[in-house]
Structures are given as structure tokens and as C-alpha cells.
Design a protein around this motif. Structure first.
Motif, PDB file in Angstrom:
ATOM      1  N   GLN A 186      29.210 -33.871  11.913  1.00  0.00           N
ATOM      2  CA  GLN A 186      29.646 -32.471  11.886  1.00  0.00           C
ATOM      3  C   GLN A 186      28.538 -31.553  12.406  1.00  0.00           C
ATOM      4  OE1 GLN A 186      32.743 -31.609  11.355  1.00  0.00           O
ATOM      5  NE2 GLN A 186      32.380 -29.430  11.608  1.00  0.00           N
ATOM      6  N   GLU A 245      28.813 -26.838  19.787  1.00  0.00           N
ATOM      7  CA  GLU A 245      29.626 -25.625  19.923  1.00  0.00           C
ATOM      8  C   GLU A 245      28.749 -24.379  19.980  1.00  0.00           C
ATOM      9  OE1 GLU A 245      32.237 -25.914  16.547  1.00  0.00           O
ATOM     10  OE2 GLU A 245      33.491 -27.447  17.505  1.00  0.00           O
ATOM     11  N   MET A 246      27.699 -24.350  19.163  1.00  0.00           N
ATOM     12  CA  MET A 246      26.785 -23.205  19.157  1.00  0.00           C
ATOM     13  C   MET A 246      26.056 -23.109  20.487  1.00  0.00           C
ATOM     14  SD  MET A 246      25.746 -20.536  17.624  1.00  0.00           S
ATOM     15  CE  MET A 246      26.743 -20.873  16.205  1.00  0.00           C
ATOM     16  N   LYS A 275      28.474 -31.818  16.155  1.00  0.00           N
ATOM     17  CA  LYS A 275      29.640 -31.118  16.714  1.00  0.00           C
ATOM     18  C   LYS A 275      29.429 -29.599  16.683  1.00  0.00           C
ATOM     19  CE  LYS A 275      34.613 -30.545  15.862  1.00  0.00           C
ATOM     20  NZ  LYS A 275      34.677 -29.143  15.497  1.00  0.00           N
ATOM     21  N   GLU A 276      29.041 -29.071  15.532  1.00  0.00           N
ATOM     22  CA  GLU A 276      28.866 -27.625  15.406  1.00  0.00           C
ATOM     23  C   GLU A 276      27.678 -27.122  16.231  1.00  0.00           C
ATOM     24  OE1 GLU A 276      28.980 -26.107  11.388  1.00  0.00           O
ATOM     25  OE2 GLU A 276      30.675 -27.412  10.889  1.00  0.00           O
ATOM     26  N   THR A 277      26.655 -27.927  16.355  1.00  0.00           N
ATOM     27  CA  THR A 277      25.502 -27.536  17.163  1.00  0.00           C
ATOM     28  C   THR A 277      25.892 -27.491  18.639  1.00  0.00           C
ATOM     29  OG1 THR A 277      23.998 -28.463  15.520  1.00  0.00           O
ATOM     30  CG2 THR A 277      23.107 -28.080  17.729  1.00  0.00           C
ATOM     31  N   ARG A 297      24.674 -22.698   6.941  1.00  0.00           N
ATOM     32  CA  ARG A 297      25.308 -23.999   6.662  1.00  0.00           C
ATOM     33  C   ARG A 297      24.330 -25.157   6.824  1.00  0.00           C
ATOM     34  NH1 ARG A 297      30.037 -26.945   6.295  1.00  0.00           N
ATOM     35  NH2 ARG A 297      30.279 -28.689   7.729  1.00  0.00           N
ATOM     36  N   TRP A 298      23.438 -25.077   7.812  1.00  0.00           N
ATOM     37  CA  TRP A 298      22.640 -26.244   8.174  1.00  0.00           C
ATOM     38  C   TRP A 298      21.142 -26.119   7.906  1.00  0.00           C
ATOM     39  CZ3 TRP A 298      25.499 -30.266   8.506  1.00  0.00           C
ATOM     40  CH2 TRP A 298      26.801 -30.161   8.996  1.00  0.00           C
ATOM     41  N   TYR A 303      26.203 -20.354  10.909  1.00  0.00           N
ATOM     42  CA  TYR A 303      25.782 -21.702  11.293  1.00  0.00           C
ATOM     43  C   TYR A 303      24.444 -22.044  10.625  1.00  0.00           C
ATOM     44  CZ  TYR A 303      23.593 -25.206  14.303  1.00  0.00           C
ATOM     45  OH  TYR A 303      22.921 -26.304  14.768  1.00  0.00           O
TER      46      TYR A 303
END
Length: 146
Positions: free
Chosen positions: A108, A115-116, A111-113, A94-95, A91
Motif C-alpha cells: 500500500q 500516486e503521490m 502504491k500510494e507513494t 499516514r506513513w 499522505y
């Protein structure tokens, strides 16, 4: 051994930061501020420190315990720690770059944050409900020191 009070302080801080950041990152303009970045990397540091502290301080006694249930609990949490670190590292690759956020797709990222944050908060909940009671049962002095 690390005290329960220290672990509790760590998890409280992680929870607080994830709640604040979840709110801040939804607004793209606020997401791109140095204040949000500072809080984000404080969150990252706190999660990494918490997992490393547990790896260093909790599992050794549990893994060598004569009760297989205790050993299995330690193995499960240690394995989970490794998996969270792996996912967290992916993660971050990626960011982030050089302790700055690089967000090309804001939706995105949000969304991914989220989820993390959910992954880490579920882990904390599992620690409180399963790991820490096991540690207390094995290390009676730990409960008193906490």
C-alpha cells in the motif's frame, strides 16, 4: 522574485528524487534503510519548499493582473497548490512520524507513494507548460533574470 533557474533546479531535484525513490522503495529491505529515509525526507522538504516558494513569489502579481486569463491561471495554480499540500499532508500523516517512515503495509505504501509522485510530477509538468509561460508574459524581467 524567484528566478526561473531556481525553479528549474527545484523541479529537477524533485524529479530526480522521485525517480530514485520509486526504484528504492520497491524492495522492502532497502525501503527500511536510513539512506532511503534520508532521500525520502529530502524529497518531502523539496516539494514543500517548491510549493511554498511559488505561493510566496509568483502568485501575487498574477492575481492582481488586469487580464482575467492571467488571474484565472494564478487562481487555478494557487488552488492546486493548496490541494496538493492537503493531499501531501494526509499522505505524510499516514506513513511518517517524527521524520521516520512507519510502513505497516509495504504494498500500500508503494502504491500510494507512486500516486503521490505522479501527482507532483504532473503538477511540475503543468507549471512548465502553463504557469511559467504566464509568469514570463506578465513579468518580462523575470524571463531575462532566468
Amino acid at each position: 522574485m524567484i528566478s526561473f533557474a531556481t525553479l528549474s533546479t527545484q523541479t529537477d531535484k524533485i524529479t530526480e528524487l522521485s525517480n530514485v525513490l520509486a526504484y528504492l522503495i520497491h524492495d522492502r529491505a532497502i525501503c527500511d534503510t536510513s539512506v532511503t529515509w534520508a532521500l525520502f525526507f529530502e524529497y518531502v522538504d523539496n516539494v514543500q519548499h517548491h510549493l511554498d516558494s511559488e505561493d510566496r513569489e509568483l502568485y501575487q502579481n498574477l492575481l492582481t493582473h488586469n487580464d482575467s486569463k492571467v488571474c484565472n491561471t494564478a487562481k487555478m495554480f494557487l488552488s492546486g497548490s493548496g490541494e496538493i499540500k492537503r493531499v501531501f499532508s494526509q499522505y505524510l500523516r499516514r506513513w511518517t512520524k517524527n521524520r521516520t517512515l512507519h510502513i505497516k503495509d509495504h504494498e500500500q505504501f508503494v502504491k500510494e507513494t507512486a500516486e503521490m509522485f505522479e501527482l507532483v510530477l504532473r503538477r511540475i509538468e503543468d507549471e512548465v507548460e502553463h504557469l511559467y509561460p504566464t509568469v514570463r508574459a506578465v513579468n518580462v524581467g523575470w524571463a531575462a533574470a532566468a
